[in-house]
Design an enzyme around this catalytic site. Structure first.
Site, PDB file in Angstrom:
ATOM      1  N   LYS A 173       0.845  -1.197   0.000  1.00  0.00           N
ATOM      2  CA  LYS A 173       0.000   0.000   0.000  1.00  0.00           C
ATOM      3  C   LYS A 173       0.872   1.235   0.000  1.00  0.00           C
ATOM      4  O   LYS A 173       1.452   1.616   1.026  1.00  0.00           O
ATOM      5  CB  LYS A 173      -0.938   0.053   1.208  1.00  0.00           C
ATOM      6  CG  LYS A 173      -2.043   1.128   1.020  1.00  0.00           C
ATOM      7  CD  LYS A 173      -2.549   1.723   2.299  1.00  0.00           C
ATOM      8  CE  LYS A 173      -1.702   2.863   2.770  1.00  0.00           C
ATOM      9  NZ  LYS A 173      -1.757   4.064   1.885  1.00  0.00           N
ATOM     10  N   THR A 228       4.594   8.160  13.822  1.00  0.00           N
ATOM     11  CA  THR A 228       4.504   7.412  15.074  1.00  0.00           C
ATOM     12  C   THR A 228       3.057   7.189  15.502  1.00  0.00           C
ATOM     13  O   THR A 228       2.720   6.120  16.022  1.00  0.00           O
ATOM     14  CB  THR A 228       5.283   8.149  16.173  1.00  0.00           C
ATOM     15  OG1 THR A 228       6.663   8.211  15.791  1.00  0.00           O
ATOM     16  CG2 THR A 228       5.176   7.435  17.505  1.00  0.00           C
ATOM     17  N   GLY A 231       1.804   4.390  13.571  1.00  0.00           N
ATOM     18  CA  GLY A 231       2.513   3.197  14.011  1.00  0.00           C
ATOM     19  C   GLY A 231       1.935   2.619  15.285  1.00  0.00           C
ATOM     20  O   GLY A 231       1.818   1.393  15.443  1.00  0.00           O
ATOM     21  N   GLU A 248       8.942   1.428  11.324  1.00  0.00           N
ATOM     22  CA  GLU A 248      10.004   2.425  11.178  1.00  0.00           C
ATOM     23  C   GLU A 248       9.304   3.777  11.193  1.00  0.00           C
ATOM     24  O   GLU A 248       8.629   4.163  10.238  1.00  0.00           O
ATOM     25  CB  GLU A 248      10.787   2.197   9.879  1.00  0.00           C
ATOM     26  CG  GLU A 248      12.137   2.893   9.874  1.00  0.00           C
ATOM     27  CD  GLU A 248      12.113   4.197   9.108  1.00  0.00           C
ATOM     28  OE1 GLU A 248      11.978   5.252   9.779  1.00  0.00           O
ATOM     29  OE2 GLU A 248      12.223   4.172   7.886  1.00  0.00           O
ATOM     30  N   CYS A 282      12.780  10.933   7.669  1.00  0.00           N
ATOM     31  CA  CYS A 282      12.674  10.558   9.078  1.00  0.00           C
ATOM     32  C   CYS A 282      13.998  10.721   9.808  1.00  0.00           C
ATOM     33  O   CYS A 282      14.021  10.904  11.026  1.00  0.00           O
ATOM     34  CB  CYS A 282      12.183   9.121   9.198  1.00  0.00           C
ATOM     35  SG  CYS A 282      13.207   7.919   8.324  1.00  0.00           S
ATOM     36  N   GLU A 383       8.368  16.275  15.420  1.00  0.00           N
ATOM     37  CA  GLU A 383       8.926  16.082  14.082  1.00  0.00           C
ATOM     38  C   GLU A 383       8.252  17.045  13.105  1.00  0.00           C
ATOM     39  O   GLU A 383       7.032  17.029  12.947  1.00  0.00           O
ATOM     40  CB  GLU A 383       8.715  14.639  13.622  1.00  0.00           C
ATOM     41  CG  GLU A 383       9.395  14.344  12.302  1.00  0.00           C
ATOM     42  CD  GLU A 383       9.270  12.883  11.892  1.00  0.00           C
ATOM     43  OE1 GLU A 383      10.241  12.333  11.354  1.00  0.00           O
ATOM     44  OE2 GLU A 383       8.192  12.290  12.126  1.00  0.00           O
TER      45      GLU A 383
END
Length: 494
Positions: A173, A228, A231, A248, A282, A383
């Site tokens: 995906k 994140t 994730g 990751e 990242c 981030e």
């Protein structure tokens, strides 16, 4: 316009989901509109993948025979490298120099895992009785691979190549903003002769298609690269299924300059580490810790050089800072800088979109350097994923380590020093999965990569990267006619 087809269970056809629109970040013009995948497409892809993975035509291939398939894919990537690089530049906005490097990386990834597969070994373990003990690895079946928009061809290869090498089927995906390169890779892999059904490419929203892949009972492993927050949600869903995942995730990586560093090398490394890829990486070195004794000198020179970086479309080989992937993302980055300014950050350079007609329609943002805030400030902790560097002074090694590790992330770090003892001490003390010493953003497919803390779980790359897509099994083979339990449990005991 790109053909309105996606790859579902070995068939190229129109997807059953919402229409996706991808735009050239340099001009804002529509590149393609296509129907993305729907939830029914996910089910079809997983079922077809499970059947293809179980088919003796794939299941019973010897490792060196699967390796030949990976080599054919690598050869086709090499043949079509220019077209793939140009397509990725159009779709993501990245500079043509960078997309050429990413295509070369993808080619190398397939070649590496072909070679690793040729020499993959099980283990004959020391026995503790009259039997032979072996440890073997087998494919998990169907792997869900969810990749980000910032480096699709390289990210796709880092998941698809080892998963296929391990004997699995893959449901890929790509991000809904940048589906074109992943679809092109799917056609290329089809042309290379991969048996039908072993690869599906399903672009679409993560909240729908990604979620359906993760939750599908037929998916035995998910590998995700991205934010994140997403994730965490994938990890929670995987826990319900008791399914392994590789994650990751994000980063807020420190780059550290000691007084004895090679100044020229450090300056170039800091600029490259945060402003290449327009900061959309990242591992971007987004926090620059500079020793107080050289802080003003180093930061002043960084500001001067950042102001001279060449900004332009990715198609221009001279471009150093290309447009960001989308206007919405550019605006998000700009809002974070504006908030930092409101909270007291000093904008040393950038902090706005560039002037001029050439930049008016593109998703451009100037290379930005901020300082004057503590490491606890939001701009130092969150981030940004854009061309934004925050500079911070440090007094000594203890102060440095405390500040550098004071973040929820732990993906990467750069250390610039002329003293190997300092380099070693600091590299071991920083909580990061990758540490570069006197270099930055250099990668080898043979070296495992991943993060600590909120930067992720598991590792990609390296020989271990194949085992990440396999299940380990132990086999005990009795070698003695008189087994230890025979006397009590044999026929004579009845």
């Amino acid at each position: 316009m790109f053909a309105d087809e996606i790859l579902v269970g070995g068939r190229w056809r129109r997807g059953g989901g919402e229409v996706l629109e991808t735009r050239d970040p340099a001009t804002g013009e529509v590149l393609a509109r296509l129907h993305g995948a729907g939830v029914a497409d996910v089910d079809e892809a997983v079922r077809a993948g499970a059947a293809a993975a179980a088919d003796p035509a794939w299941r019973d291939l010897l490792p060196h025979e699967r390796a030949r398939c990976l080599v054919r894919i690598a050869d086709l990537i090499a043949e079509r490298a220019d077209d793939i690089a140009a397509l990725q530049t159009a779709d993501t906005g990245k500079s043509i120099n960078e997309t050429r490097a990413l295509v070369a990386s993808a080619q190398g990834t397939f070649r590496y895992f072909a070679a690793a597969l040729e020499t993959l070994e099980g283990a004959l373990t020391p026995s503790r009785g009259p039997y032979l003990t072996m440890s073997v690895h087998e494919p998990v079946g169907v792997v869900g691979a969810i990749t980000p928009w910032n480096s699709p061809i390289a990210s796709d290869a880092q998941k698809v190549a080892p998963a296929l090498a391990a004997g699995n089927a893959v449901v890929l995906k790509p991000a809904e903003w940048t589906p074109l390169v992943s679809l092109a890779l799917g056609r290329l892999i089809t042309d290379a002769g991969l048996p039908p059904g072993l690869l599906s490419v399903l672009p679409g929203p993560g909240r729908i298609i990604g979620d359906a892949i993760v939750r599908h009972p037929g998916v035995g492993k998910v590998s995700f690269t991205g934010g994140t927050t997403t994730g965490r949600a994938i990890g929670a869903a995987a826990a319900e299924k008791i399914m392994p995942v590789s994650l990751e995730l994000g980063g807020k990586s420190p780059t550290i300059v000691f007084p004895d560093a090679d100044r020229e090398q450090a300056l170039a490394g800091l600029l490259f580490g945060v402003f290449s890829s327009s900061g959309q990486s990242c591992i971007a070195g987004s926090r620059a810790f500079v020793h107080a004794s050289i802080y003003e000198e180093v930061v002043g020179e960084l500001v001067r050089r950042a102001g001279r970086l060449r900004i332009g479309p990715g198609t221009d080989p001279a471009t150093q800072v290309a447009p960001m992937v989308a206007h919405a993302h550019r605006d998000k980055v700009a809002a974070m800088v504006d908030r930092a300014r409101d909270e007291g950050a000093r904008v040393r350079c950038g902090g706005r979109t560039p002037d001029g007609e050439a930049y008016a329609r593109g998703a451009y943002y100037l290379p930005t350097i901020l300082d004057g805030v503590p490491n606890s400030a939001a701009i130092c902790q969150e981030e940004v994923f854009g061309p934004v560097l925050v500079a911070l002074p440090f007094e000594d090694e203890e102060d440095l380590v405390a500040q550098a590790n004071d973040t929820v992330y732990g993906l990467a770090c750069g250390v610039w020093t002329g003293d190997y003892r300092t380099a070693w001490r600091v590299a071991r003390r920083i909580d990061a999965g990758t540490v570069w010493v006197n270099t930055y953003k250099q990668f080898s497919i043979s070296t495992p990569f991943g993060g600590f803390k909120d930067s992720g779980l598991g590792r990609e790359k390296g020989r271990e990267g194949i085992f990440a897509y396999m299940r380990q099994k132990s086999v005990y083979w009795g070698m003695d006619e008189q087994q230890p339990y025979s006397q009590q449990w044999g026929a004579q005991s009845t």
